[in-house]
Design a protein around this motif. Sequence first.
Motif, mmCIF file in Angstrom:
data_model
loop_
_atom_site.group_PDB
_atom_site.id
_atom_site.type_symbol
_atom_site.label_atom_id
_atom_site.label_comp_id
_atom_site.label_asym_id
_atom_site.label_seq_id
_atom_site.Cartn_x
_atom_site.Cartn_y
_atom_site.Cartn_z
ATOM 1 N N TYR A 2 0.829 -1.213 0.000
ATOM 2 C CA TYR A 2 0.000 0.000 0.000
ATOM 3 C C TYR A 2 0.866 1.267 0.000
ATOM 4 O O TYR A 2 0.444 2.324 0.450
ATOM 5 C CB TYR A 2 -0.995 0.004 1.169
ATOM 6 N N GLY A 3 2.087 1.145 -0.490
ATOM 7 C CA GLY A 3 2.907 2.316 -0.776
ATOM 8 C C GLY A 3 3.663 2.930 0.375
ATOM 9 O O GLY A 3 4.155 4.058 0.259
ATOM 10 N N LEU A 4 3.799 2.195 1.487
ATOM 11 C CA LEU A 4 4.556 2.723 2.613
ATOM 12 C C LEU A 4 6.049 2.572 2.344
ATOM 13 O O LEU A 4 6.523 1.486 2.043
ATOM 14 C CB LEU A 4 4.172 1.990 3.904
ATOM 15 N N SER A 5 6.778 3.657 2.469
ATOM 16 C CA SER A 5 8.218 3.622 2.235
ATOM 17 C C SER A 5 8.925 3.010 3.436
ATOM 18 O O SER A 5 8.723 3.451 4.573
ATOM 19 C CB SER A 5 8.742 5.046 2.003
ATOM 20 N N VAL A 6 9.729 1.982 3.180
ATOM 21 C CA VAL A 6 10.451 1.291 4.247
ATOM 22 C C VAL A 6 11.948 1.342 3.970
ATOM 23 O O VAL A 6 12.392 1.679 2.865
ATOM 24 C CB VAL A 6 9.992 -0.174 4.388
ATOM 25 N N VAL A 7 12.733 1.029 5.006
ATOM 26 C CA VAL A 7 14.185 1.075 4.888
ATOM 27 C C VAL A 7 14.698 0.129 3.812
ATOM 28 O O VAL A 7 15.592 0.448 3.039
ATOM 29 C CB VAL A 7 14.824 0.752 6.259
ATOM 30 N N GLY A 8 14.142 -1.068 3.758
ATOM 31 C CA GLY A 8 14.577 -2.053 2.779
ATOM 32 C C GLY A 8 15.769 -2.850 3.267
ATOM 33 O O GLY A 8 16.091 -2.867 4.462
ATOM 34 N N ALA A 9 16.439 -3.489 2.342
ATOM 35 C CA ALA A 9 17.549 -4.374 2.700
ATOM 36 C C ALA A 9 18.745 -3.575 3.201
ATOM 37 O O ALA A 9 19.186 -2.621 2.556
ATOM 38 C CB ALA A 9 17.955 -5.211 1.493
ATOM 39 N N ILE A 10 19.239 -3.960 4.373
ATOM 40 C CA ILE A 10 20.441 -3.357 4.947
ATOM 41 C C ILE A 10 21.534 -4.415 4.948
ATOM 42 O O ILE A 10 21.351 -5.493 5.528
ATOM 43 C CB ILE A 10 20.189 -2.884 6.392
ATOM 44 N N PRO A 11 22.646 -4.153 4.285
ATOM 45 C CA PRO A 11 23.721 -5.153 4.254
ATOM 46 C C PRO A 11 24.167 -5.530 5.655
ATOM 47 O O PRO A 11 24.407 -4.662 6.495
ATOM 48 C CB PRO A 11 24.848 -4.448 3.478
ATOM 49 N N GLY A 12 24.259 -6.821 5.920
ATOM 50 C CA GLY A 12 24.727 -7.287 7.214
ATOM 51 C C GLY A 12 26.243 -7.350 7.258
ATOM 52 O O GLY A 12 26.923 -7.302 6.228
ATOM 53 N N GLY A 13 26.772 -7.472 8.434
ATOM 54 C CA GLY A 13 28.214 -7.572 8.597
ATOM 55 C C GLY A 13 28.818 -6.320 9.194
ATOM 56 O O GLY A 13 28.184 -5.263 9.269
ATOM 57 N N LEU A 14 30.055 -6.439 9.610
ATOM 58 C CA LEU A 14 30.767 -5.330 10.219
ATOM 59 C C LEU A 14 31.506 -4.520 9.164
ATOM 60 O O LEU A 14 31.836 -5.043 8.089
ATOM 61 C CB LEU A 14 31.766 -5.863 11.252
ATOM 62 N N PRO A 15 31.758 -3.238 9.438
ATOM 63 C CA PRO A 15 32.493 -2.431 8.458
ATOM 64 C C PRO A 15 33.910 -2.949 8.262
ATOM 65 O O PRO A 15 34.612 -3.277 9.219
ATOM 66 C CB PRO A 15 32.496 -1.044 9.106
ATOM 67 N N VAL A 16 34.297 -3.055 7.006
ATOM 68 C CA VAL A 16 35.641 -3.507 6.660
ATOM 69 C C VAL A 16 36.486 -2.277 6.339
ATOM 70 O O VAL A 16 36.113 -1.472 5.489
ATOM 71 C CB VAL A 16 35.613 -4.457 5.446
ATOM 72 N N PRO A 17 37.600 -2.078 7.019
ATOM 73 C CA PRO A 17 38.449 -0.911 6.735
ATOM 74 C C PRO A 17 38.782 -0.816 5.259
ATOM 75 O O PRO A 17 39.178 -1.798 4.623
ATOM 76 C CB PRO A 17 39.700 -1.169 7.584
#
Length: 571
Positions: free
Chosen positions: A236-251
Amino acid sequence: MTLLKQMRGSGAAHLSDDVLAGVITAILLVPQGMAYAMLAGLPPEMGLYASILPPIVYALIGSSRTLAVGPVAVAALMVANALSTHFGNESSEAALAGAMILAAETGALLLLMGIFRVGTLVSFISHPVLSGFTSGAALLIVTSQLKHLSGIQLERGDLFATVVPFFQRIGDVHVPTLLFGLISILLLLLARKPMARFLVAHGIPHSTAAIIGRMAPLVIVIGSTVVAGVSQAEGYGLSVVGAIPGGLPVPDLDFLSAEGWVALLPSAVLIALVGYVESVSVAKVLAARRRQKIDANRELTALGMSNIAAAVGGAMPVAGGFSRSVVNFDAGARTQFAAIVTATLVAVVAAFFTDWFYYLPNAVLAAIIVVAVVQLVDISGAVAIWRYDRADGIALLATGLAVPFLGIESGLLIGIGLSLVLYLWRTSQPHMAILGRVPDTDHFRNVNRYRVDTLPSVLIIRVDENLYFANANAVETYLMQKVACNEDVQDVVLLMSAVNYVDSSALEMLEHLEMDFRATGVSMHLAEVKGPVMDRLHHTRLGKALVDSRIHLSAKHAWEALGDEIHEGSD
């Protein structure tokens, strides 16, 4: 390391306090980090990344025991403005690299300031200007979230560019989005003092009630995500965050070869200044409550290294957040070990639980931003400043209006420039007073305020300001007028108890004044000259002209010496 010293000084007995404070701050930081990333026009994971490595780096170096470092609202808005100006589409790869460039430049600038120990330079951002800036930025932040709260697509811009199109298209409001946003705002507001009062009234300890209130943002995030997921929000057109990549930040150092270093540097300078001032202000307030001290130059180094860590870790610029630091303090944090706990928990969320936020409505994140920044608007403080000092009030008002209408960088520069101009204007017209001796005392006061004794041929004049190029002409004009109005004057005593500095322009004025007075038969004297000022004057033409006989230790000594001369002359 500073953290080890803090922990040794605090003792193992407070370790549980740090753990509890770290958990509570993490509960607030997870949704807040994602919300501030959205405010900056960046993916939500960048907000989580900014809450992992930078706080750990600060914990090892910083001098504050309770400052919570991470993404902050005002800096996020400045990042959004810089990225939209130089890259247009904030979600592009170039803009993501631009965010890391901003973090790296901010960190490098703060480090340089720390190396050269110039932390006091940020005092050029006066409290009224900073208050006006944060209030104006808060207003701009709230209007920037209208598109997420209403579902109306609006271009990022100043207040007019956002509000006018919003009301023109008010009929296009997406009702489900509006409901999610308004309900979230209402619940967040109720979760503050009203909920705490309700729980305390029903027998819940105040500390426990406060902790429950701090959990509200995460509870609302989880609850709204569940509702949006069960109801198939995207249908019904609600804007959502969506897929967020999992894992820790890699330098990663790929941003070093990206474009935009020169173009983003002015924005980085302002982000560094504002972030540092906000961080140190919060740190000093919290430290004072426990009689602790903050090392301003160490803070520069710690915040600089934290921002460099943010850049390497694929995140946006960071600073010490007001709301998080207060939460951390109120939750009982004793050392920066609480920040280590917070960063660890955020890292666990980033590594394993990002999938859970797929259906998180953007309207809920916008609500978190709005409720968080509303407290930045300090109306009572602005009224108090206006009543006390109109010049400071003008600087505050001008900055507060310039930020939402002209842009955050322009608004801040206008505020700083105006405050400096007003300072020059005030000091260019220093208060000066003719003094007399309070009867039967050694005190000298303004003849227009007190009943005092005077010597008919002596003028004792006090200048209540440093003497420099901006006020040299005003001081000279005042002294010449007072002598011209009194033909009996034979001696002028310049009382310099309030003078800490005499620049070359003022020195030249005093030298010319001494010669002009001497040509008309009037002797100029100095009294109560401070040591550092006298050290400089001794080797000048003025010092040699006055010699010791016309340089007096105090107003009393000048009064007695010149009074004796008058009596001798009359005899």
